[in-house]
Scaffold this motif. Structure first.
Motif, short mmCIF file in Angstrom:
data_model
loop_
_atom_site.label_atom_id
_atom_site.label_comp_id
_atom_site.label_asym_id
_atom_site.label_seq_id
_atom_site.Cartn_x
_atom_site.Cartn_y
_atom_site.Cartn_z
N ASP A 12 0.91 -1.05 -0.10
CA ASP A 12 0.13 0.03 -0.16
C ASP A 12 0.86 1.36 0.19
OD1 ASP A 12 -2.24 -1.72 -0.06
OD2 ASP A 12 -2.72 -1.41 2.09
N ARG A 13 1.83 1.33 0.58
CA ARG A 13 2.98 2.40 0.79
C ARG A 13 3.74 2.53 -0.57
NH1 ARG A 13 3.57 7.24 1.99
NH2 ARG A 13 5.72 7.69 2.59
N ILE A 14 3.98 1.37 -1.12
CA ILE A 14 4.58 1.55 -2.54
C ILE A 14 3.62 2.17 -3.44
CG2 ILE A 14 5.40 0.26 -4.36
CD1 ILE A 14 6.72 -1.37 -2.40
N GLN A 15 2.25 1.82 -3.33
CA GLN A 15 1.36 2.27 -4.32
C GLN A 15 1.04 3.77 -4.10
OE1 GLN A 15 -2.44 0.12 -4.08
NE2 GLN A 15 -3.54 1.85 -5.43
N GLN A 16 1.08 4.17 -2.92
CA GLN A 16 0.95 5.64 -2.58
C GLN A 16 2.12 6.45 -3.19
OE1 GLN A 16 0.50 5.78 1.68
NE2 GLN A 16 -1.54 5.55 1.74
N ILE A 17 3.16 5.77 -2.91
CA ILE A 17 4.47 6.63 -3.45
C ILE A 17 4.39 6.89 -5.13
CG2 ILE A 17 7.22 6.45 -3.54
CD1 ILE A 17 7.14 5.30 -0.75
N VAL A 18 4.34 5.38 -5.54
CA VAL A 18 4.33 5.52 -6.90
C VAL A 18 3.33 6.52 -7.73
CG1 VAL A 18 3.75 4.16 -9.18
CG2 VAL A 18 5.14 3.33 -7.14
N ALA A 19 2.11 6.56 -6.93
CA ALA A 19 0.98 7.27 -7.57
C ALA A 19 1.52 8.72 -7.57
CB ALA A 19 -0.23 7.26 -6.75
N GLU A 20 2.00 9.12 -6.30
CA GLU A 20 2.53 10.64 -5.69
C GLU A 20 3.62 11.01 -6.92
OE1 GLU A 20 4.75 12.54 -2.14
OE2 GLU A 20 2.61 11.63 -1.99
N MET A 21 4.37 9.99 -7.25
CA MET A 21 5.50 10.29 -8.23
C MET A 21 5.14 10.65 -9.63
SD MET A 21 8.89 9.97 -7.05
CE MET A 21 9.75 9.66 -8.29
N ARG A 25 6.23 14.41 -9.87
CA ARG A 25 7.71 14.30 -10.19
C ARG A 25 8.15 13.83 -11.44
NH1 ARG A 25 11.74 12.43 -5.98
NH2 ARG A 25 13.11 12.97 -7.67
N ILE A 26 7.26 12.99 -12.15
CA ILE A 26 7.56 12.39 -13.43
C ILE A 26 6.91 13.29 -14.44
CG2 ILE A 26 7.36 10.55 -14.98
CD1 ILE A 26 9.03 9.99 -12.60
N VAL A 74 13.92 5.96 -11.49
CA VAL A 74 13.96 6.91 -10.36
C VAL A 74 12.62 6.69 -9.45
CG1 VAL A 74 12.90 9.39 -10.41
CG2 VAL A 74 14.38 8.76 -12.36
N ILE A 75 11.58 5.88 -10.00
CA ILE A 75 10.56 5.60 -8.97
C ILE A 75 10.92 4.78 -8.16
CG2 ILE A 75 8.35 4.56 -9.07
CD1 ILE A 75 7.69 5.66 -11.84
N PRO A 89 12.43 -3.28 -3.34
CA PRO A 89 11.89 -4.23 -4.37
C PRO A 89 11.82 -3.65 -5.91
CG PRO A 89 10.09 -3.14 -2.83
CD PRO A 89 11.49 -2.67 -2.53
N SER A 90 12.27 -4.53 -6.68
CA SER A 90 12.23 -4.03 -8.11
C SER A 90 10.84 -4.03 -8.45
CB SER A 90 12.80 -5.06 -8.70
OG SER A 90 12.25 -6.30 -8.84
N LEU A 91 10.54 -2.98 -9.28
CA LEU A 91 9.20 -2.76 -9.83
C LEU A 91 8.99 -3.17 -11.11
CD1 LEU A 91 9.15 1.21 -8.75
CD2 LEU A 91 8.27 -0.83 -7.61
N THR A 92 7.67 -3.63 -11.40
CA THR A 92 7.19 -4.20 -12.66
C THR A 92 5.91 -3.63 -12.87
OG1 THR A 92 8.43 -6.35 -12.26
CG2 THR A 92 6.55 -5.97 -14.14
N PHE A 93 5.45 -2.73 -13.81
CA PHE A 93 4.55 -2.24 -14.18
C PHE A 93 3.72 -2.89 -15.09
CE2 PHE A 93 7.32 1.41 -13.03
CZ PHE A 93 6.38 2.16 -12.13
#
Length: 160
Positions: A12-21, A25-26, A74-75, A89-93
């Motif tokens: 959930d925290r990663i989801q919030q950070i990615v959405a905010e980024m 920022r992106i 960057v994310i 963790p490595s990210l996969t979209f």
């Protein structure tokens, strides 16, 4: 193996950070209207799968997918800074298939509704093919006991 509650909180925290980024920022011009729908982590907290949807055409979806792939590093570094875990963790979209599935279900429901309307229209003036009351009722009036005719529960019916 980690605690599932901890993994869910981290996801959930990663989801919030990615959405905010993605929102702040992106600044990639290829990035369209992206919504992060879900994030799932493996049991060892090493890989995170981020599910997203893109509002727009197929070309905009492809452009947004390319923008997410280019911004992945960057994310991920921002996720590492803001979560404070030992191994980021490595990210996969992954594009979320939920909107397409919902659209397909809506189409199927519309077809079913139209078929129901056709059946209702055909049944408006329909009459039964057989008797109006197709259920057989056996009422034997000659074999009535005196106890039954004085108010018993099966008055008028014979017992076999």
């Amino acid at each position: 193996m980690t605690d599932p509650a901890r993994a869910r909180k981290l996801a959930d925290r990663i989801q919030q950070i990615v959405a905010e980024m993605l929102e702040r920022r992106i600044k990639d011009p290829r990035l369209g209207f992206v919504t992060v729908t879900d994030t799932r982590l493996t049991n060892d907290l090493r890989d995170a799968t981020v599910y997203y949807t893109v509002y727009g055409s197929d070309a905009e979806r492809a452009d947004s997918a390319a923008a997410l792939e280019s911004a992945k590093g960057v994310i991920r570094s921002e996720v590492g800074k803001r979560t404070g875990v030992r191994h980021t963790p490595s990210l996969t979209f992954v594009p979320d298939a939920l909107p397409e599935n919902a659209r397909q279900i809506d189409d199927l429901l519309a077809k079913a509704r139209a078929a129901d309307e056709r059946v209702a229209k055909a049944a408006e003036n329909a009459r039964p093919a057989g008797d109006a009351n197709p259920y057989r009722e056996t009422l034997v009036s000659g074999d009535v006991d005196e106890t039954d005719s004085e108010g018993g529960d099966d008055a008028g019916y014979s017992r076999s």
